[in-house]
Design an enzyme around this catalytic site. Structure first.
Site, PDB file in Angstrom:
ATOM      1  N   TYR A  21       3.538  -5.376 -40.225  1.00  0.00           N
ATOM      2  CA  TYR A  21       4.539  -6.246 -39.586  1.00  0.00           C
ATOM      3  C   TYR A  21       4.843  -7.622 -41.413  1.00  0.00           C
ATOM      4  O   TYR A  21       5.467  -8.392 -41.142  1.00  0.00           O
ATOM      5  CB  TYR A  21       3.593  -7.359 -39.269  1.00  0.00           C
ATOM      6  CG  TYR A  21       3.819  -6.891 -37.681  1.00  0.00           C
ATOM      7  CD1 TYR A  21       4.349  -5.598 -36.727  1.00  0.00           C
ATOM      8  CD2 TYR A  21       3.884  -8.276 -36.032  1.00  0.00           C
ATOM      9  CE1 TYR A  21       4.846  -5.475 -35.483  1.00  0.00           C
ATOM     10  CE2 TYR A  21       4.613  -7.886 -35.418  1.00  0.00           C
ATOM     11  CZ  TYR A  21       4.442  -6.467 -34.837  1.00  0.00           C
ATOM     12  OH  TYR A  21       5.091  -6.229 -33.412  1.00  0.00           O
ATOM     13  N   LYS A  47      -7.476   2.218 -34.922  1.00  0.00           N
ATOM     14  CA  LYS A  47      -7.579   3.114 -35.106  1.00  0.00           C
ATOM     15  C   LYS A  47      -7.816   3.987 -35.857  1.00  0.00           C
ATOM     16  O   LYS A  47      -7.115   4.413 -37.137  1.00  0.00           O
ATOM     17  CB  LYS A  47      -5.513   3.648 -34.799  1.00  0.00           C
ATOM     18  CG  LYS A  47      -5.405   5.010 -33.979  1.00  0.00           C
ATOM     19  CD  LYS A  47      -6.220   4.883 -32.803  1.00  0.00           C
ATOM     20  CE  LYS A  47      -5.499   5.972 -32.344  1.00  0.00           C
ATOM     21  NZ  LYS A  47      -5.671   7.461 -31.167  1.00  0.00           N
ATOM     22  N   ASP A  67      -6.063   2.437 -28.506  1.00  0.00           N
ATOM     23  CA  ASP A  67      -5.778   3.428 -26.982  1.00  0.00           C
ATOM     24  C   ASP A  67      -6.769   3.261 -26.290  1.00  0.00           C
ATOM     25  O   ASP A  67      -6.575   3.383 -25.103  1.00  0.00           O
ATOM     26  CB  ASP A  67      -4.812   4.960 -27.862  1.00  0.00           C
ATOM     27  CG  ASP A  67      -6.269   5.813 -28.452  1.00  0.00           C
ATOM     28  OD1 ASP A  67      -7.248   4.978 -29.018  1.00  0.00           O
ATOM     29  OD2 ASP A  67      -6.198   6.689 -28.782  1.00  0.00           O
ATOM     30  N   ASP A  82       0.462  -7.922 -31.141  1.00  0.00           N
ATOM     31  CA  ASP A  82       1.137  -7.979 -30.580  1.00  0.00           C
ATOM     32  C   ASP A  82       1.095  -7.380 -29.425  1.00  0.00           C
ATOM     33  O   ASP A  82       1.474  -8.345 -28.401  1.00  0.00           O
ATOM     34  CB  ASP A  82       2.461  -7.727 -31.906  1.00  0.00           C
ATOM     35  CG  ASP A  82       4.096  -8.398 -31.028  1.00  0.00           C
ATOM     36  OD1 ASP A  82       3.421  -9.178 -30.057  1.00  0.00           O
ATOM     37  OD2 ASP A  82       4.698  -7.884 -31.262  1.00  0.00           O
TER      38      ASP A  82
END
Length: 390
Positions: free
Chosen positions: A124, A195, A255, A279
């Site tokens: 972002y 991740k 995840d 987000d």
């Protein structure tokens, strides 16, 4: 008397801003509202967020902001992103708590968690290169020249590129904020989310630094092997409180975290993560507690703070006195806490909870049947909340 910038926004923004103003004023805390118009019409007419708005926020150091429409796929970039980056609002705080009477599949789970999201880095940051441009093709060639492993193999004239910057400083700041929040609010755990099994040099950096911050706070690591070889962050060690193991430090891959939250959200407390993941998770967590209509938020930096609802401007409902004002009202509650007006904040929160639980003076989305003719309007719900505080 506190001076606060009030940005009514556009779409349903002015309606919920007025409702929130009523409720905050009803707590008895004296606010001098500095109203600054900054909706989509103003921005399109002036070409950007007006200087007067930025000057007001910088002068007052605190703002309550209703939603502003961001065009999808065209026009100016998100005003939210612009304000966060321009004002250095590195921490996005989004509490998600179940309120009795709100329809949700997780009503019995007693969800009470907080998403702490880094606001300025990651994908972002907006460092993007458009497909088909010569400079993008040159960038891809340079990346492929330096890459020792994976390369970009798609056609040069058909490939766009987005850069994901992650720094120790940015990660340190947001994780420090998460632990400070946990200490100040007597929370029991901080879970770091990324991740790192795939993105080893960006998300891997994230885990390296969040572990170092956890060590500086004397947190108890969920698994002892996570702490092996980890030194406390040198800039924080000795300068932050040692919690003596009263706060647990956990790690989850993004995840898996999504699955965990759907299966057993009651097990989690403070979640700290980077911009994009934050987000996504904040909307997921809002879904756990009934949707964006009850999801408040704040964006906090060293020089200023902006409080706003998580939801958008919903222009199709503009002027109908129909939408649920709770998300922005609860953002106002967060603002009162930030100002140190904890008693007033608690009073407002309890009034919101009481009105929702009674289920009488609530908007259509908070009724068991969304077509219930007894549903009240935005202002009427705000007035009911005000009465509860009297």
């Amino acid at each position: 008397m506190y001076k606060v910038t009030l940005i009514p926004g556009d779409g349903v923004g002015p309606e919920i801003a007025e409702a929130t103003r009523k409720c905050v004023d009803a707590t008895g805390v004296k606010i001098d509202w500095d109203v600054q118009e900054c909706g989509i019409e103003v921005i399109e007419a002036e070409g950007s967020v007006p200087d007067r708005v930025m000057e007001s926020i910088r002068a007052n150091k605190i703002a309550l902001k209703a939603p502003i429409t961001t065009p999808i796929g065209k026009g100016f970039r998100s005003v939210n992103v612009f304000l966060r980056q321009e004002l250095g609002l590195y921490a996005c705080i989004r509490p998600c708590k179940t309120y009795k009477g709100v329809r949700t599949y997780f009503a019995d789970s007693n969800v009470d968690l907080v998403v702490v999201r880094e606001n300025t880095e990651d994908l972002y940051a907006g460092v993007e290169f458009q497909a088909g441009e010569e400079k993008t093709a040159e960038l891809i060639k340079t990346i492929n020249e330096f890459a020792t492993g994976k390369k970009i193999n798609t056609p040069l004239d058909e490939t766009g590129v987005s850069i994901k910057p992650m720094s120790y400083q940015g990660t340190r700041d947001i994780c420090n904020y998460a632990f400070k929040y946990a200490v100040d609010n007597k929370r029991k755990a901080v879970t770091s989310i990324c991740k790192a099994n795939i993105m080893k040099f960006t998300d891997g950096l994230w885990y390296d630094e969040t572990r170092a911050v956890a060590k500086a706070y004397g947190a108890k690591f969920e698994w002892e092997d996570l702490a092996e070889g980890v030194e406390p962050d040198a800039k924080l060690a000795g300068n932050v409180p040692d919690c003596g193991g009263s706060i647990e430090y956990n790690e989850r891959l993004i995840d898996n975290m999504c699955m965990q939250l759907v299966q057993k959200p009651e097990l989690y407390d403070v979640l700290v993560t980077s911009n994009l993941y934050g987000d996504i998770l904040s909307d997921l967590c809002a879904g756990l507690v009934g949707g964006l209509g009850v999801a408040p938020g704040s964006n906090i930096g060293t020089e200023a703070a902006i409080f706003e609802a998580t939801h958008g401007s919903a222009p199709k409902y503009k002027g109908q006195n129909k939408v649920n004002p709770v998300a922005l009202i609860l953002s106002g509650k967060m603002m009162l806490d930030y100002l140190g007006e904890h008693e007033a904040a608690a009073k407002l929160d309890q009034a919101v909870a009481d009105v929702i639980e009674e289920g009488k003076d609530v908007t259509y989305d908070l009724k068991l049947d969304r077509n219930d003719p007894t549903a009240v309007g935005t202002q009427e719900m705000a007035e009911a909340i005000c009465r509860k505080m009297q």
